[in-house]
Design a protein around this motif. Structure first.
Motif, PDB file in Angstrom:
ATOM      1  N   GLY A  21       0.786  -1.235   0.000  1.00  0.00           N
ATOM      2  CA  GLY A  21       0.000   0.000   0.000  1.00  0.00           C
ATOM      3  C   GLY A  21       0.813   1.278   0.000  1.00  0.00           C
ATOM      4  N   TYR A  22       2.104   1.202  -0.346  1.00  0.00           N
ATOM      5  CA  TYR A  22       2.885   2.431  -0.448  1.00  0.00           C
ATOM      6  C   TYR A  22       2.731   2.982  -1.870  1.00  0.00           C
ATOM      7  CZ  TYR A  22       5.504   0.474   3.562  1.00  0.00           C
ATOM      8  OH  TYR A  22       5.876  -0.080   4.744  1.00  0.00           O
ATOM      9  N   THR A  23       2.255   4.202  -1.973  1.00  0.00           N
ATOM     10  CA  THR A  23       2.148   4.800  -3.307  1.00  0.00           C
ATOM     11  C   THR A  23       3.107   5.980  -3.436  1.00  0.00           C
ATOM     12  OG1 THR A  23       0.244   5.994  -2.458  1.00  0.00           O
ATOM     13  CG2 THR A  23      -0.211   4.078  -3.836  1.00  0.00           C
ATOM     14  N   ASP A  24       3.033   6.906  -2.465  1.00  0.00           N
ATOM     15  CA  ASP A  24       3.945   8.054  -2.515  1.00  0.00           C
ATOM     16  C   ASP A  24       5.138   7.816  -1.609  1.00  0.00           C
ATOM     17  OD1 ASP A  24       2.301   9.545  -4.203  1.00  0.00           O
ATOM     18  OD2 ASP A  24       1.015  10.081  -2.514  1.00  0.00           O
ATOM     19  N   MET A  25       6.281   8.354  -2.036  1.00  0.00           N
ATOM     20  CA  MET A  25       7.479   8.208  -1.205  1.00  0.00           C
ATOM     21  C   MET A  25       7.409   9.165  -0.018  1.00  0.00           C
ATOM     22  SD  MET A  25      10.672   7.855  -3.741  1.00  0.00           S
ATOM     23  CE  MET A  25      10.181   8.169  -5.409  1.00  0.00           C
ATOM     24  N   VAL A  28      12.129  11.123   3.251  1.00  0.00           N
ATOM     25  CA  VAL A  28      13.432  10.446   3.351  1.00  0.00           C
ATOM     26  C   VAL A  28      13.632   9.480   2.178  1.00  0.00           C
ATOM     27  CG1 VAL A  28      14.711   8.710   4.691  1.00  0.00           C
ATOM     28  CG2 VAL A  28      13.771  10.721   5.823  1.00  0.00           C
ATOM     29  N   GLN A  29      12.577   8.804   1.777  1.00  0.00           N
ATOM     30  CA  GLN A  29      12.688   7.899   0.630  1.00  0.00           C
ATOM     31  C   GLN A  29      12.979   8.686  -0.654  1.00  0.00           C
ATOM     32  OE1 GLN A  29       8.888   6.002   1.082  1.00  0.00           O
ATOM     33  NE2 GLN A  29       9.654   4.550   2.614  1.00  0.00           N
ATOM     34  N   ALA A  30      12.263   9.807  -0.835  1.00  0.00           N
ATOM     35  CA  ALA A  30      12.472  10.602  -2.043  1.00  0.00           C
ATOM     36  C   ALA A  30      13.901  11.142  -2.088  1.00  0.00           C
ATOM     37  CB  ALA A  30      11.475  11.751  -2.095  1.00  0.00           C
ATOM     38  N   THR A  48      12.998   6.703  13.164  1.00  0.00           N
ATOM     39  CA  THR A  48      11.937   5.703  13.048  1.00  0.00           C
ATOM     40  C   THR A  48      10.675   6.448  12.652  1.00  0.00           C
ATOM     41  OG1 THR A  48      12.967   4.550  14.851  1.00  0.00           O
ATOM     42  CG2 THR A  48      10.745   3.877  14.303  1.00  0.00           C
ATOM     43  N   GLY A  49       9.961   5.917  11.707  1.00  0.00           N
ATOM     44  CA  GLY A  49       8.746   6.594  11.277  1.00  0.00           C
ATOM     45  C   GLY A  49       8.923   7.361   9.983  1.00  0.00           C
ATOM     46  N   SER A  50      10.183   7.502   9.556  1.00  0.00           N
ATOM     47  CA  SER A  50      10.443   8.283   8.348  1.00  0.00           C
ATOM     48  C   SER A  50      10.307   7.446   7.081  1.00  0.00           C
ATOM     49  CB  SER A  50      11.857   8.855   8.413  1.00  0.00           C
ATOM     50  OG  SER A  50      12.778   7.774   8.484  1.00  0.00           O
ATOM     51  N   GLY A  51      10.192   6.143   7.245  1.00  0.00           N
ATOM     52  CA  GLY A  51      10.149   5.260   6.072  1.00  0.00           C
ATOM     53  C   GLY A  51      11.534   4.806   5.650  1.00  0.00           C
ATOM     54  N   LYS A  52      12.506   4.934   6.556  1.00  0.00           N
ATOM     55  CA  LYS A  52      13.892   4.579   6.222  1.00  0.00           C
ATOM     56  C   LYS A  52      14.047   3.097   5.918  1.00  0.00           C
ATOM     57  CE  LYS A  52      14.985   4.287  11.131  1.00  0.00           C
ATOM     58  NZ  LYS A  52      15.201   2.912  11.494  1.00  0.00           N
ATOM     59  N   THR A  53      13.294   2.254   6.635  1.00  0.00           N
ATOM     60  CA  THR A  53      13.459   0.810   6.451  1.00  0.00           C
ATOM     61  C   THR A  53      13.130   0.417   5.006  1.00  0.00           C
ATOM     62  OG1 THR A  53      12.618   0.656   8.687  1.00  0.00           O
ATOM     63  CG2 THR A  53      12.996  -1.410   7.525  1.00  0.00           C
ATOM     64  N   ALA A  54      12.008   0.940   4.517  1.00  0.00           N
ATOM     65  CA  ALA A  54      11.640   0.612   3.135  1.00  0.00           C
ATOM     66  C   ALA A  54      12.704   1.146   2.172  1.00  0.00           C
ATOM     67  CB  ALA A  54      10.274   1.188   2.805  1.00  0.00           C
TER      68      ALA A  54
HETATM   69  P1  AMP Z   1      10.224   3.270   9.413  1.00  0.00           P
HETATM   70  O1  AMP Z   1      10.722   4.681   9.435  1.00  0.00           O
HETATM   71  O2  AMP Z   1      10.982   2.449   8.468  1.00  0.00           O
HETATM   72  O3  AMP Z   1      10.164   2.697  10.784  1.00  0.00           O
HETATM   73  O4  AMP Z   1       8.723   3.272   8.806  1.00  0.00           O
HETATM   74  C1  AMP Z   1       7.638   3.828   9.468  1.00  0.00           C
HETATM   75  C2  AMP Z   1       6.295   3.357   8.974  1.00  0.00           C
HETATM   76  O5  AMP Z   1       5.970   3.950   7.739  1.00  0.00           O
HETATM   77  C3  AMP Z   1       6.212   1.858   8.767  1.00  0.00           C
HETATM   78  O6  AMP Z   1       5.047   1.417   9.436  1.00  0.00           O
HETATM   79  C4  AMP Z   1       6.059   1.685   7.277  1.00  0.00           C
HETATM   80  O7  AMP Z   1       5.211   0.596   6.985  1.00  0.00           O
HETATM   81  C5  AMP Z   1       5.452   3.002   6.828  1.00  0.00           C
HETATM   82  N1  AMP Z   1       5.879   3.437   5.489  1.00  0.00           N
HETATM   83  C6  AMP Z   1       7.129   3.382   4.967  1.00  0.00           C
HETATM   84  N2  AMP Z   1       7.158   3.894   3.721  1.00  0.00           N
HETATM   85  C7  AMP Z   1       5.907   4.315   3.451  1.00  0.00           C
HETATM   86  C8  AMP Z   1       5.298   4.938   2.315  1.00  0.00           C
HETATM   87  N3  AMP Z   1       6.003   5.274   1.246  1.00  0.00           N
HETATM   88  N4  AMP Z   1       3.983   5.204   2.377  1.00  0.00           N
HETATM   89  C9  AMP Z   1       3.272   4.883   3.480  1.00  0.00           C
HETATM   90  N5  AMP Z   1       3.777   4.295   4.583  1.00  0.00           N
HETATM   91  C10 AMP Z   1       5.084   4.009   4.578  1.00  0.00           C
END
Ligand code: AMP
Length: 458
Positions: A21-25, A28-30, A48-54
């Motif tokens: 379900g990730y559509t927009d970055m 931090v991902q962008a 944590t929470g920034s989406g860094k893991t993905a």
């Molecule tokens: P993290 O910073 O890696 O701990 O990620 C924080 C939360 O954001 C996790 O629950 C992910 O599932 C969610 N997440 C990561 N990337 C996205 C994205 N592009 N869109 C929506 N949720 C995301």
């Protein structure tokens, strides 16, 4: 916002992204993904929470050739919980790449099963530096083909004294590799590690973490001896579903948790002296919403990741701004707004000044309204039942859900999260149904068998 479809990643990863379900970055991902996918080294300030893991998971999976059964990626994490989450995220995104094997290897458990699990070479390992080094020294981890190394929460790993182990691991790795370093804060020590390990890294330093912009911060000046009453009022007025209360010392964690328990809050104390099982149990109960208040020290809260934490309260002002930012960064995740309240005794005012300096803006001071005595007590919406059976007994979440909604007659909505461990399972039951659930489960059978059921009240 840039959407993922514009990224240069293989179709099966795009499919994985759609599936989760990730559509927009996220910002931090962008900022990091173009460099990560171009195989550059990256040093990024990201919480944590920034989406860094993905972000780094996509890097690891893009560089991976799953048809070659060799270890190609390694992630170093400060704690087992973080390592578990990282593995989970990698596996989720890798769902449409056939046969990707990800192993989690952390200390605190016997080495032998890890050695056995390495008999079939994984593609990616995620673990804590100590255990990974132990396995490397036993020649159980073949490192020759490792192409990507990730250091997650580098600042925390250094705080926990992993610098030497990290150094030794690096020495054993091929020098031709991509190194991705993520850290909530970039103090001098992290900068130094980056200089040692990385080649012309692409530097992503966000001025203020994006998540922080969504966090509403309020400080309250209150005499030390009135903090407990103030805490109680804030909890009763705001009525969060979940809240972490941070204290500076283990002793304060115990006192605050004890006092709240005496005032009928559903509260747990997370401190450094718990064994692995007790800690796991508490985290499950907090995450499944059968405990509202988790009182924690900074050390104990490491690696704690509760999605959608709406509120944190600092019972004590953190002694340094990095810790403060780390604490409040636990709320306001992935685009959700969060509330961070801090109780400040007169002797802590100097610390707030330093935090202000770091934030670059004055903090907002609020006034405490007294009289919360008339407010209804704050009860957690769920109660946890513990069942003395787990994966080893081939118990699956579906079996339990079936037993509860079938034979026991509960509506599906009354059953919350189910967490299955090797020998135990925890299920959250809506408060108004828990007595019935316990009674029915004890009287009936799960998968044709009877197991011991305990009700855990928080
Ligand atoms: P993290 O910073 O890696 O701990 O990620 C924080 C939360 O954001 C996790 O629950 C992910 O599932 C969610 N997440 C990561 N990337 C996205 C994205 N592009 N869109 C929506 N949720 C995301």
């Amino acid at each position: 916002m840039i959407d993922f479809s514009q990224l240069n990643v293989i179709e099966s990863l795009k499919q994985g992204l759609r599936e989760v379900g990730y559509t927009d970055m996220t910002p931090v991902q962008a900022a990091t993904l173009p460099a990560i996918l171009a195989a550059r080294d990256v040093v990024a300030q990201a919480q944590t929470g920034s989406g860094k893991t993905a972000a780094f998971a996509l890097g690891l999976l893009s560089a991976l050739d799953a048809t070659v059964v060799k270890l190609q990626g390694m992630v170093l994490c400060p704690t087992r919980e973080l390592a578990d989450q990282v593995s989970r995220e990698i596996r989720r995104l890798a769902r449409f790449i056939p046969n990707v094997k990800v192993l989690t290897l952390c200390g605190g458990v016997p080495l032998r099963p890890h050695l056995a699990s390495l008999a079939h070479e994984p593609h990616i390992v995620v673990g804590t530096p100590g255990r990974l080094l132990e396995l490397i020294e036993k020649h159980a981890l073949p490192l020759r083909s490792v192409k990507v190394l990730v250091l997650d929460e580098a600042d925390r790993m250094l705080d926990m004294g992993f610098a030497e182990a990290i150094g030794d691991i690096i020495k054993a790795l091929p020098s031709q590799r991509q190194t991705l370093l993520f850290s909530a804060t970039i103090p001098h020590a992290v900068r130094e590690i980056s200089c040692d390990l990385q080649r012309e890294p692409f530097d992503v330093t966000v001025e203020l973490e994006p998540a922080e912009a969504l966090i509403e911060q309020t400080f309250f000046e209150v005499r030390a001896e009135h903090k407990l009453t103030a805490l109680q009022s804030l909890l009763l007025q705001h009525r969060p579903e979940s809240v972490v209360v941070f204290c500076n010392t283990r002793q304060a964690v115990r006192t605050v948790a004890g006092e709240l328990a005496a005032r009928n809050f559903s509260v747990l104390a997370l401190h450094g002296e718990l064994d692995q099982r007790e800690r796991e149990e508490m985290l499950v109960r907090f995450a499944n919403r059968s405990c509202t208040v988790l009182v924690a020290s900074d050390v104990a809260a490491r690696g704690l990741d509760i999605a959608e934490l709406p509120m944190v309260i600092n019972f004590d002002v953190a002694t340094d701004p990095d810790t403060h930012l780390h604490r409040i960064g636990r709320t306001g995740r992935a685009g959700l707004s969060g509330l961070a309240l801090s109780l400040c005794a007169p002797h802590e005012l100097a610390r707030v000044k330093i935090i202000q300096g770091r934030l670059g803006t004055p903090v907002h001071w609020g006034t405490l309204t007294s009289s919360s005595a008339a407010l209804a007590p704050l009860l957690a919406p769920f109660v946890t039942l513990a069942i003395d059976a787990g994966r080893q007994d081939k118990l699956r979440p579906g079996d339990l859900l079936g037993a509860l909604t079938g034979e026991a007659g509960l509506p599906a909505a009354a059953v919350g999260k189910i967490a299955v461990f090797a020998t135990r399972t925890y299920v959250a039951i809506a408060r108004e149904w828990h007595a019935k659930a316990t009674q029915r489960l004890r009287a009936g059978k799960i998968k044709g068998r009877t197991f011991r059921i305990r009700e855990m009240d928080a």
